[in-house]
Write an enzyme that holds these catalytic residues in place. Sequence first.
Site, PDB file in Angstrom:
ATOM      1  CE  LYS A  23      -3.941  -2.412   1.972  1.00  0.00           C
ATOM      2  NZ  LYS A  23      -4.844  -2.739   3.071  1.00  0.00           N
ATOM      3  CD  GLN A  56      -3.878  -4.474   6.086  1.00  0.00           C
ATOM      4  OE1 GLN A  56      -3.960  -3.417   5.463  1.00  0.00           O
ATOM      5  NE2 GLN A  56      -4.274  -5.617   5.576  1.00  0.00           N
ATOM      6  CG  ASP A  65      -9.994  -0.224   4.412  1.00  0.00           C
ATOM      7  OD1 ASP A  65      -9.635  -0.735   3.338  1.00  0.00           O
ATOM      8  OD2 ASP A  65      -9.288  -0.215   5.443  1.00  0.00           O
TER       9      ASP A  65
END
Length: 268
Positions: free
Chosen positions: A49, A93, A116
């Site tokens: 990422k 995460q 997200d």
Amino acid sequence: IISGKVVSQAKREELKNRVAQLNVQGTEVGLAVIIVGNNSASRVYVNNKKKGCEEIGVNSYEYALPEETSQSELLELIEKLNGDDKVDGILCQLPLPAHIDEQAVINSINPQKDVDAFHPFNVGHIMIGDYTFLPCTPAGVMEMLKFYNISVKGKKCVVIGRSNIVGKPMAMLLLKENGTVEICHSGTANLKAECLGADVLVAAVGKAGFVTADMVKEGAVVIDVGINRGADGRLCGDVCFDEVEKKASFITPVPGGVGPMTITMLLE
Ligand code: GUN
């Protein structure tokens, strides 16, 4: 073969230009990435990422916290990032260590920075089909279908898997494009028969070789979201690629299918 690499590359070029345009206008873009503990798969994802951000000109700020970080310490960090003007997006995460309540953490992220799209505010927006952010994996699937001019309109779409990250939002996006959508899961009776009816079959199970040729209709579009290690240690999806490829009209391989798309869609 639907190549996630090809679609991803085209998309990243577009994103690079968009960031450059923002920079010309004097705007920088920043993503905060939080990782808690020592999950090796999470470490690989987070590194990729960060690399993706660098590639398109987005600033990335990593917060690597030890396994024993308390929930309140994590919430404090997120609160700080919520108010930080340099941070446009916040990504924590998953999975988090067992002593931390994942949903409480997701709920603490400013929905306007929730890249997200896991916050209930954004989940609700996806439900009504009016959204800013999408979870990157289902978004990547839709982007690939678009790139290859595959319409789901009026088609029977079967999604195997009902997770909040993939299965449920995947179903909503297919529905928005006028697919006739069915979500199957571990409790589904006659799963094989349900899958055999599918014009578009999305496998998000997390079990190597789960989808076999006898579950797939001739000419179906098969999307494999799984990333598993096979008995031989090699990376493989949820679909028995070699046998299903012969029946499918389109199919995503693993690796090189959905995988490369996910980080690209996060960057978008
Ligand atoms: N863990 C596995 N997939 C994801 C994802 O898309 N976002 C985050 N934050 N964690 C994940």
